[in-house]
Design an enzyme around this catalytic site. Structure first.
Site: not given
Ligand SMILES: *[C@@H]1O[C@H](CO)[C@@H](O)[C@H](O)[C@H]1NC(C)=O
Length: 192
Positions: A64, A108, A138
């Site tokens: 992004h 991303d 994560s």
């Protein structure tokens, strides 16, 4: 937890004020020599992003953060100043993950091939990538035992949890293939 806070402050989404330390303490100068500060010319103007050096000629960041022109600063302690340790390098290629989805921000992850190799020293040095089989939750610290595990994808602008991370381990085959494909030697694309 300090590395996590520092990286959170650096890796804010576009529009947020990156480079400002939020909810963290000022780091000892150059204790995170892989940190990169990105100035991005995007479709809706300029923004800043964070990233981290993973090879002498590659920076990893979030997809992004993409823009048509990106400049990278490495070795900075205070980005507002001109410091002897800083290295400024432009980006030759910004390679987003082919499955990056800007609508739901899946996959991303992006690799930036630098236009020249960095000069490695105490202030500028790549961070190791995780090896397959070496797990890591994560949402856990981004850098664990000096190994980069995640990229901040999005989170609250004030840097408080929860934040969403891209788990690097899941993308290792793509990362390795891409960095092999764009070899430094001739800076040309080798066929897959
Ligand atoms: C990148 O650096 C070049 C050379 O200093 C400058 O002309 C350009 O405006 C910069 N671009 C961005 C997005 O910061």
């Amino acid at each position: 937890m300090q590395p996590l806070l520092l990286l959170l402050a650096f890796l804010l989404p576009p529009g947020a004020e990156a480079g400002k330390i939020i909810g963290g303490r000022e780091a000892r100068p150059h204790s995170y020599p892989y940190m990169a500060y990105l100035r991005v010319q995007g479709s809706e103007g300029r923004h800043t992003c964070g990233g981290f050096l993973v090879r002498e000629d590659f920076v990893m960041t979030a997809a992004h953060c993409w823009g048509s022109l990106i400049n990278v600063t490495l070795g900075a302690h205070n980005i507002q100043r001109q410091e002897r340790t800083q290295q400024h390098i432009s980006v030759l290629r910004a390679i987003r993950h082919p499955d990056y989805n800007p609508w739901n921000i899946q996959n991303d992850i992006m690799l930036l091939q630098l236009s020249s190799r960095i000069r490695q020293n105490a202030a500028v040095r790549p961070v190791a990538l995780p090896q397959a089989g070496n797990g890591g939750d994560s949402g856990g610290p981004l850098v664990c035992n000096n190994v980069a595990q995640g990229i901040v994808s999005y989170g609250a602008n004030n840097g408080t949890p929860p934040a969403v991370f891209t788990r690097i381990l899941s993308y290792l085959p793509w990362v390795q293939r891409t960095m092999r494909r764009f070899k430094w030697e001739d800076q040309t694309e080798t066929p897959l």
